[in-house]
Enzyme design. Structure first.
Site, mmCIF file in Angstrom:
data_model
loop_
_atom_site.group_PDB
_atom_site.id
_atom_site.type_symbol
_atom_site.label_atom_id
_atom_site.label_comp_id
_atom_site.label_asym_id
_atom_site.label_seq_id
_atom_site.Cartn_x
_atom_site.Cartn_y
_atom_site.Cartn_z
ATOM 1 N N ASP A 466 0.873 -1.175 0.000
ATOM 2 C CA ASP A 466 0.000 0.000 0.000
ATOM 3 C C ASP A 466 0.908 1.223 0.000
ATOM 4 O O ASP A 466 1.763 1.351 0.873
ATOM 5 C CB ASP A 466 -0.909 0.010 1.234
ATOM 6 N N ASP A 468 0.053 4.298 0.574
ATOM 7 C CA ASP A 468 -0.508 5.418 1.348
ATOM 8 C C ASP A 468 0.068 5.525 2.752
ATOM 9 O O ASP A 468 0.489 4.532 3.354
ATOM 10 C CB ASP A 468 -2.029 5.281 1.458
ATOM 11 N N GLU A 471 -3.744 8.584 7.819
ATOM 12 C CA GLU A 471 -4.321 9.891 8.155
ATOM 13 C C GLU A 471 -5.274 9.713 9.322
ATOM 14 O O GLU A 471 -5.760 8.612 9.579
ATOM 15 C CB GLU A 471 -5.079 10.452 6.951
ATOM 16 N N GLN A 478 -9.918 1.801 10.481
ATOM 17 C CA GLN A 478 -8.721 0.985 10.200
ATOM 18 C C GLN A 478 -8.080 0.690 11.551
ATOM 19 O O GLN A 478 -7.156 1.355 11.987
ATOM 20 C CB GLN A 478 -7.826 1.735 9.213
ATOM 21 N N LYS A 490 0.992 2.790 5.797
ATOM 22 C CA LYS A 490 -0.053 1.850 6.219
ATOM 23 C C LYS A 490 0.465 0.416 6.261
ATOM 24 O O LYS A 490 0.198 -0.321 7.212
ATOM 25 C CB LYS A 490 -1.254 1.928 5.263
ATOM 26 N N CYS A 594 -21.042 22.218 -20.994
ATOM 27 C CA CYS A 594 -21.776 23.487 -21.022
ATOM 28 C C CYS A 594 -22.589 23.692 -19.740
ATOM 29 O O CYS A 594 -22.786 24.822 -19.285
ATOM 30 C CB CYS A 594 -22.669 23.586 -22.257
#
Length: 1027
Positions: A466, A468, A471, A478, A490, A594
């Site tokens: 992983d 990451d 946080e 987790q 992690k 648009c």
């Protein structure tokens, strides 16, 4: 000491807030829970409800830690067993540190038929695990009779069977039975009759059910409907009636309706009533009678305990027969019953002393969600029994000798009682690759630790990866991570935490993304060592890639995912099932360019517009600027080339940025002020100039009618907090990309006001330009737009001025692009997006969203809660045991659940399909043909080799996106004489390539038929190395 719970800590709870909402979060933060029994199931529930954020939990248990507990309770350690600690003492500090906002208390007092239950009046919910039915009935009666009633949940796991029972009193009101966000839908037409019929715009489905209520607003013509609530009768997916509209004014145009959430009241019976006439949820329709069969078997198991003061002995045939007889007797007394399943009863008898940890995890997740419902009245409660069995795990093991299941005095005894020693050894020897160490990843590692997957002394291994970092928002679900782990990787952190649960594991933790760029690491050789691949990912693209690598390397894959209270699992087994890539979800609907640019209709459009503005101004443009000046070494060189009429991509944009580059804080505020004028005043003036309010289309209808909203220009007012937030956040972001320092004082109203007073805003004169109204037109690439000769001359002039004033320094040729970070409230990113979106909404008369909703949409946040994550990981780990055992197709299950409703659906996996090329030649996604070549092997040789080996000659050969041979293409017939080396041009270390081949259809005129991938080895050595 628990911290103040009344203010919701968004940095911790943000993902869960999107699931439960603030009202439910506040109710939980004022609720106390009593939980008895700290076996595998009890500790799962404790973990989940503490992570969720209740006010207080009392964990109760009277037992001492045993070696057995190490395989079921992830918060008990070897030293706890050696020191003969009580389970409650061992578990308490580890549960308490999961959430600083929750007060965790302990109790080890006796809880039995003689206990005075008045202490329970301090709790809003009572959960009993590992409690006999006699005690459960006593506690349930007390809770049900108490005023106000105390919600009661009883749950247990006996070997391969689990149950959950809920009693939330005679009347239990639920504020939101489904948890689905109400849809806003635009109206196409409303008829003036009895009953009036509403049709949705653009054939959009309304998603309503008869009897539900809706609220109207912004209806033109039939204005009496605005602000009124009407009950609907569904006529079709796109239309419904709303009662008499014949006396209302005729409908003209426009209108939006919103579904109104209506509270629902549920009624519950006591346990003693429900025992005889159980109301059950059916999770697996391939065995619809199973819940009632398990109900009878577990009631008989309780009778067995009453008579023998013990559970049936592992592998004892005599005990099994006694239990079968008891089950038949119990079944006769039930009002709601199914035929006795003797095979199931014997499996219950053999495994009752044991515990399947993943089953406890799955049921623990489901039971924990019921606790949260009990405390908050959010989501429909379970009525009233849920049974889950894993008989498919043990069915193939029934012929094994009794010695397989007897205890050995180690941590795996509870597991061994269920699946036997041989299967335990297979789990220990397993080599697993798990991609992702987030919420599902943490739960999977915990399950692997309890199952003894990948032990170092058995040559097993768990490889995890992983990229990451942890946080704060991860800590809410987790559960292997703690506050001191924030900003640590992690994977390595999860590995260390897992080894605390089971030190015997061999874990290899990586920080890589699994993608084409890392194929040198996660190569075919890497996959060749594996037994199983597990994905714990949060995006479809990554899942598709890992799936393709697993299929290519013939490895089983277990996939799962959650979104809020919903979860899914998918079991993919070589040659038995289809793969993840065999099915495709419809792509997310894109908002037309648009609509975003000029005609937003709903708040999602203004949030996406604000997010795009952030990306463009503070990330994309600075990146283009940096790349441009890395490509061209000096401003003088660029000037020279532009004068020579060379076209330099992006030069016009880059020179504009250079010539307007601010050098101090005051300039950043001025830039922000000019942006305000451009976004929220000039844009509106220009639109109303191009399309005045009375503009009509060719058919005579008004241009400005629903869903198009005419804008109203906003006059800047520094006293308006929203205006001030926009200016300060935009100025801060400009200062960041241009590396301009500022102080806290610079951000004050006083300083900003003074700067703004000195800014002169030029009067805006609308231009005669065409505004895009075609919804099919895509956003143009600004770097590739053609530049007029006048703009070119202007750019040259600006660059000459910059060079002449000596302002082109190396520092000024660099910018600092910003990556959008939604979870840091101090960086101004969300301030900019939220204020810009709200201002644009105000300009178009759209109801603004709060910051929380804006953050979810802008940050593409997936709502998440620990209960669903635990359930999904438990279900996956059950399938892992079947994969390891090499079970038949019928044993495997996929699952979809929505804990909010609640519904749990277990289904057979999708059977692999075979594609017929000829009568005697077929293939599936798992097949791969191989051809071994050599240096002089030509394309013609390759075609002949396929024909000789597989009995059919290819008509087309493709490598990736390159067509090697297509007969109708000019010059391709000459390629037949070329060598494969020359055609493919492999890198020196490339041993083989996978080619896509097609074959002629048997009937003339039919399309060519696809074949399986053909792996072509460039040499015999390459094939030998692979082998």
């Amino acid at each position: 000491m628990a911290a103040d719970p009344m203010e919701i800590d968004d940095s911790l709870y943000s993902r869960q807030r999107y699931v439960l909402g603030d009202s439910a979060m506040h109710q939980m933060a004022q609720s106390s829970v009593f939980l008895s029994g700290l076996g595998g199931l009890g500790v799962e529930i404790a973990k989940n409800i503490v992570l969720a954020g209740v006010k207080a939990v009392t964990i109760h248990d009277t037992k001492q830690c045993e070696m057995w507990d190490l395989g079921t309770n992830f918060f008990i350690r070897e030293e706890d067993v050696l020191n003969q600690r009580k389970r409650v003492e061992a578990v308490h500090p580890r549960v308490a540190e999961l959430n600083p906002y929750v007060q965790v208390n302990t109790s080890s007092s006796a809880l039995d038929e003689n206990t005075d239950l008045s202490f329970l009046k301090n709790y809003q919910c009572v959960i009993l695990t590992e409690a006999r039915l006699k005690l459960q009935k006593k506690v349930n009666n007390y809770c049900h009779s108490h005023q106000p009633p105390i919600k009661f949940i009883g749950c247990d796991v006996f070997g391969i069977c689990a149950r959950v029972f809920c009693d939330f009193a005679d009347t239990f009101e639920v504020s939101d039975p489904t948890g689905e966000e109400p849809k806003e839908v635009f109206v196409q037409n409303i008829t003036q009759e009895n009953p009036g019929v509403v049709t949705c715009m653009d054939n959009r489905t309304h998603g309503l059910q008869t009897g539900q209520s809706i609220l109207f607003r912004e209806v033109h013509g039939m204005t009496e409907l605005n602000g009124t609530v009407r009950q609907v009768t569904v006529l079709s997916p796109y239309s419904f009636s709303i009662g008499d509209t014949s006396s209302l004014q005729p409908y003209a145009h426009g209108g939006i309706f919103l579904q109104i959430k209506t509270p629902k009241t549920y009624s519950f019976e006591r346990l003693e009533e429900q025992l005889l006439e159980p109301q059950v949820l059916t999770p697996d329709f391939s065995k619809p009678e199973a819940p009632l069969q398990v109900h009878a078997a577990l009631l008989a198991l309780d009778s067995f305990q009453e008579q023998h003061h013990r559970l049936p002995n592992v592998g004892c045939l005599q005990d099994a027969e006694v239990l079968v007889k008891l089950t038949e007797e119990v079944n006769e007394s039930l009002k709601n019953r199914a035929p006795v399943n003797q095979e199931l009863v014997r499996c219950v008898s053999r495994t009752a002393r044991g515990s399947l940890a993943p089953l406890a995890a799955a049921v623990g997740g489901i039971a924990s969600q019921e606790v949260l419902k009990a405390l908050t009245g959010k989501f429909a409660p379970l009525q009233q029994w849920f049974y889950l069995d894993a008989i498919e795990v043990v069915r193939p093991l029934q012929s094994l000798a009794a010695e397989e299941f007897v205890p050995k005095g180690d941590r795996y005894d509870a597991l061994r009682a269920c699946i036997g020693e041989t299967m335990c050894q297979k789990l220990h020897q397993l080599r697993v690759f798990m991609v992702g160490c987030g919420a599902i990843g943490c739960e999977m590692l915990k399950n692997f630790a309890l199952l003894g997957v990948g032990l170092s002394n058995s040559s097993g291994e768990i490889c995890i990866t992983d990229p990451d970092l942890i946080e704060k928002s991860n800590l809410n679900r987790q559960f292997l991570f703690r506050p001191h782990h924030i900003q640590k990787p992690k994977s390595t952190t999860a590995a260390a935490a897992t080894l605390e649960i089971n030190p015997q594991l061999q874990i290899d933790a990586h920080l890589n993304k699994v993608c084409p760029a890392t194929e040198a690491i996660y190569s075919d050789h890497f996959y060749s060592r594996l037994h199983l691949v597990v994905t714990a990912l949060d995006n479809v693209e990554a899942r598709r890639y890992v799936d393709s690598r697993s299929v290519s390397n013939q490895k089983p894959l277990l996939d799962s995912g959650t979104m809020g209270t919903k979860g899914h699992t998918e079991t993919i087994v070589p040659n038995l099932t289809e793969s993840y890539n065999s099915h495709r979800d419809p792509p997310d609907e894109e908002i037309p360019f648009c609509t975003l640019k000029s005609f937003p209709a709903v708040i999602e459009h203004t949030i996406q517009w604000a997010r795009d503005k952030f990306e463009s101004a503070f990330s994309h443009k600075p990146s283009i600027y940096n790349v441009f000046w890395q490509t061209y070494s000096s401003a003088e060189e660029v000037l020279q080339r532009m004068k020579a009429r060379e076209s330099l991509e992006g030069s016009f944009q880059v020179i504009k940025l250079l010539s307007r580059r601010p050098t101090q804080w005051e300039h950043c505020v001025a830039l922000a002020r000019l942006k305000f004028d451009k976004y929220f005043k000039r844009k509106a003036l220009q639109l109303l100039h191009s399309f005045p309010l009375d503009t009509r289309l060719k058919d005579g209808s008004l241009f400005w009618q629903s869903p198009k909203r005419p804008p109203s220009p906003i006059e800047f007012d520094l006293k308006d907090p929203l205006h001030f937030i926009f200016i300060v956040s935009a100025a801060r972001l400009f200062a960041a990309i241009y590396n301009i320092p500022y102080s806290e004082k610079d951000l004050t109203q006083e300083v900003v006001s003074q700067i703004i007073l000195d800014i002169s805003i030029p009067e805006y004169i609308p231009a005669e330009k065409q505004i895009e109204t075609d919804e099919t037109v895509k956003k143009p690439d600004n770097t590739k737009l053609t530049v007029s000769s006048e703009e070119e001359r202007e750019a040259i002039s600006h660059l000459e001025e910059a060079i002449a004033s000596h302002s082109v320094t190396p520092d000024r040729l660099r910018m600092s692009p910003i990556l959008f970070e939604k979870d840091d409230d101090t960086n101004g990113h969300m301030d900019f997006v939220a204020s810009a979106s709200s201002l644009r909404a105000r300009m178009y008369g759209i109801k603004a969203a709060d910051r929380l909703k804006t953050k979810r949409i802008a940050g593409k946040i997936i709502p998440a809660i620990a209960t669903a994550t635990a359930a999904v990981a438990g279900l996956v780990a059950i399938e892992a045991i079947k994969v390891v055992g090499g079970y038949d197709f019928e044993a495997f299950k996929n699952c979809f659940f929505n804990l909010a409703i609640p519904v749990v659906v277990l289904t057979e996996t999708a059977k692999v399909k075979r594609t017929q090329i000829r009568e005697n030649i077929s293939f599936s996604i798992w097949d791969r043909w191989t051809i071994h070549g050599h240096e002089d092997f030509t394309l013609s040789d390759f075609m002949n080799a396929v024909r000789e080996k597989y009995g059919i000659e290819p008509t087309m050969v493709v490598h990736g996106v390159k067509m090697l041979y297509v007969p109708v293409m000019p010059g391709h017939s000459k390629r037949l004489k070329l060598t494969m080396q020359k055609l493919i041009k492999p890198s020196s270390d490339r041993r083989y390539v996978d080619l896509t081949v097609s074959f002629a259809a048997e009937a003339d005129g039919d399309e060519d038929l696809p074949g399986p991938p053909v792996r072509y080895y460039f040499s015999q050595e390459g094939a030998a190395e692979r082998a």
